[in-house]
Design an enzyme around this catalytic site. Sequence first.
Site, PDB file in Angstrom:
ATOM      1  N   ALA A  34       0.861  -1.093   0.015  1.00  0.00           N
ATOM      2  CA  ALA A  34      -0.124   0.055   0.235  1.00  0.00           C
ATOM      3  C   ALA A  34       0.981   1.408  -0.064  1.00  0.00           C
ATOM      4  CB  ALA A  34      -1.052  -0.233   1.234  1.00  0.00           C
ATOM      5  N   HIS A  39       7.003   5.823   1.609  1.00  0.00           N
ATOM      6  CA  HIS A  39       8.077   4.642   1.277  1.00  0.00           C
ATOM      7  C   HIS A  39       8.831   5.184  -0.186  1.00  0.00           C
ATOM      8  CE1 HIS A  39       4.112   2.460   2.428  1.00  0.00           C
ATOM      9  NE2 HIS A  39       5.140   1.875   3.282  1.00  0.00           N
ATOM     10  N   GLY A 150      11.920   4.161   7.883  1.00  0.00           N
ATOM     11  CA  GLY A 150      11.400   5.725   8.324  1.00  0.00           C
ATOM     12  C   GLY A 150      11.219   5.867   9.858  1.00  0.00           C
ATOM     13  N   GLN A 156      10.223   1.401  16.173  1.00  0.00           N
ATOM     14  CA  GLN A 156      10.660   0.360  15.151  1.00  0.00           C
ATOM     15  C   GLN A 156      12.086   0.784  14.770  1.00  0.00           C
ATOM     16  OE1 GLN A 156       8.128  -1.696  12.122  1.00  0.00           O
ATOM     17  NE2 GLN A 156       9.435  -0.101  10.699  1.00  0.00           N
ATOM     18  N   ARG A 190      -2.420   3.276   6.276  1.00  0.00           N
ATOM     19  CA  ARG A 190      -3.548   3.491   6.837  1.00  0.00           C
ATOM     20  C   ARG A 190      -4.467   4.514   6.514  1.00  0.00           C
ATOM     21  NH1 ARG A 190      -3.737  -0.381  11.407  1.00  0.00           N
ATOM     22  NH2 ARG A 190      -1.567  -1.149  11.414  1.00  0.00           N
TER      23      ARG A 190
HETATM   24  P1  AMP Z   1       5.049   0.033   6.275  1.00  0.00           P
HETATM   25  O1  AMP Z   1       4.767  -0.438   4.876  1.00  0.00           O
HETATM   26  O2  AMP Z   1       4.274   0.867   7.056  1.00  0.00           O
HETATM   27  O3  AMP Z   1       5.437  -0.904   7.117  1.00  0.00           O
HETATM   28  O4  AMP Z   1       6.404   0.982   6.162  1.00  0.00           O
HETATM   29  C1  AMP Z   1       7.635   0.495   5.578  1.00  0.00           C
HETATM   30  C2  AMP Z   1       8.597   1.720   5.941  1.00  0.00           C
HETATM   31  O5  AMP Z   1       8.168   2.988   5.248  1.00  0.00           O
HETATM   32  C3  AMP Z   1       9.035   1.718   7.530  1.00  0.00           C
HETATM   33  O6  AMP Z   1      10.174   1.961   7.601  1.00  0.00           O
HETATM   34  C4  AMP Z   1       8.007   3.147   7.481  1.00  0.00           C
HETATM   35  O7  AMP Z   1       8.781   3.806   8.605  1.00  0.00           O
HETATM   36  C5  AMP Z   1       8.472   3.805   6.507  1.00  0.00           C
HETATM   37  N1  AMP Z   1       7.308   4.819   6.096  1.00  0.00           N
HETATM   38  C6  AMP Z   1       6.070   4.847   6.413  1.00  0.00           C
HETATM   39  N2  AMP Z   1       5.330   5.921   6.164  1.00  0.00           N
HETATM   40  C7  AMP Z   1       6.421   6.841   6.125  1.00  0.00           C
HETATM   41  C8  AMP Z   1       6.397   8.312   6.073  1.00  0.00           C
HETATM   42  N3  AMP Z   1       5.172   8.884   6.037  1.00  0.00           N
HETATM   43  N4  AMP Z   1       7.437   8.860   5.827  1.00  0.00           N
HETATM   44  C9  AMP Z   1       8.810   8.236   5.824  1.00  0.00           C
HETATM   45  N5  AMP Z   1       8.913   6.755   6.040  1.00  0.00           N
HETATM   46  C10 AMP Z   1       7.604   6.246   6.120  1.00  0.00           C
END
Ligand code: AMP
Length: 282
Positions: A34, A39, A150, A156, A190
């Site tokens: 998503a 990302h 991120g 995390q 989300r």
């Molecule tokens: P997720 O798909 O939510 O597990 O996120 C994958 C990676 O993208 C993780 O390292 C998150 O911290 C990073 N990430 C998600 N949203 C953001 C954002 N708004 N800014 C920077 N990094 C992000």
Amino acid sequence: MEIARNNQELEQVLSNYKLNNPGHTIGFVPTMGALHEGHMSLIRQANAEVNFVISSVFVNPAQFNETADLDKYPRTESVDIELLESNNCDLVYIPTVENIYPNNKSNYSINLKGLDKVMEGKYRDSHFDGVCMVVERLFDLVKPNYAFFGKKDFQQVAIVSHMVKERGLSVEVVSCPIMREDSGLAMSSRNMLMSNYEREQATIISESLRSGVKVYQGGFKIDRVIETMLSIFYRGSLELEYLEIIDNTTLQKVTEINNNCTVCVAAYCGSVRLIDNFQFSR
Ligand code: AMP
């Protein structure tokens, strides 16, 4: 961009690349799909720092403590592939649950020295065990030199960095800035589960945190900073789970703010759980 849908395909692309490009660096961006600009900022940072960029799209059941949350997690694979390709990702790994957890039940354990007991860990039982388990497994398969995470998921990053040290892994964790909508709302997969009205309401999170940081910059103490953040937050209609000002290294609550502190928040906007954080500086 190459697409690997199982471990054999991944290993084949990786060994071919390494054979033809000795000494090149590999950067890894693990995701749950998503995908959005947040990302993509990680993919771009990886591209700036390494020779070969690998991303993964895997909704990790082990890090969800509620089946309903896992079931409703957005899945947008074809758009994800397009986005990764247009941002010059070299390889995306899209495994099945069986690829990642071949023995189904695992006896994975790691001592996170209490970093997992605060904030997210308090409200999402065994969430970080699930995160560490999948990240360690992915690192083992991808063998990256650098892994990009991120700061949006502040706790995390701290926990993965700790895990890398604890296990003695030869990967460098790079933490990347939070990407926000123009409204200030931190980008998140989300967000697509919210209505336009809810997305507007959700901007109160960043508005309240940003104001708190300004109050700190104005020379005020922690009580006044928290009071400001809460009073702005409660002008909206969100339900607060926690708002904590913590030390960046220990993740423990502080009684005085300094430039090594961050305010972290989790709140529900309708049924959607959102997290965000701001680093203090002056
Ligand atoms: P997720 O798909 O939510 O597990 O996120 C994958 C990676 O993208 C993780 O390292 C998150 O911290 C990073 N990430 C998600 N949203 C953001 C954002 N708004 N800014 C920077 N990094 C992000």
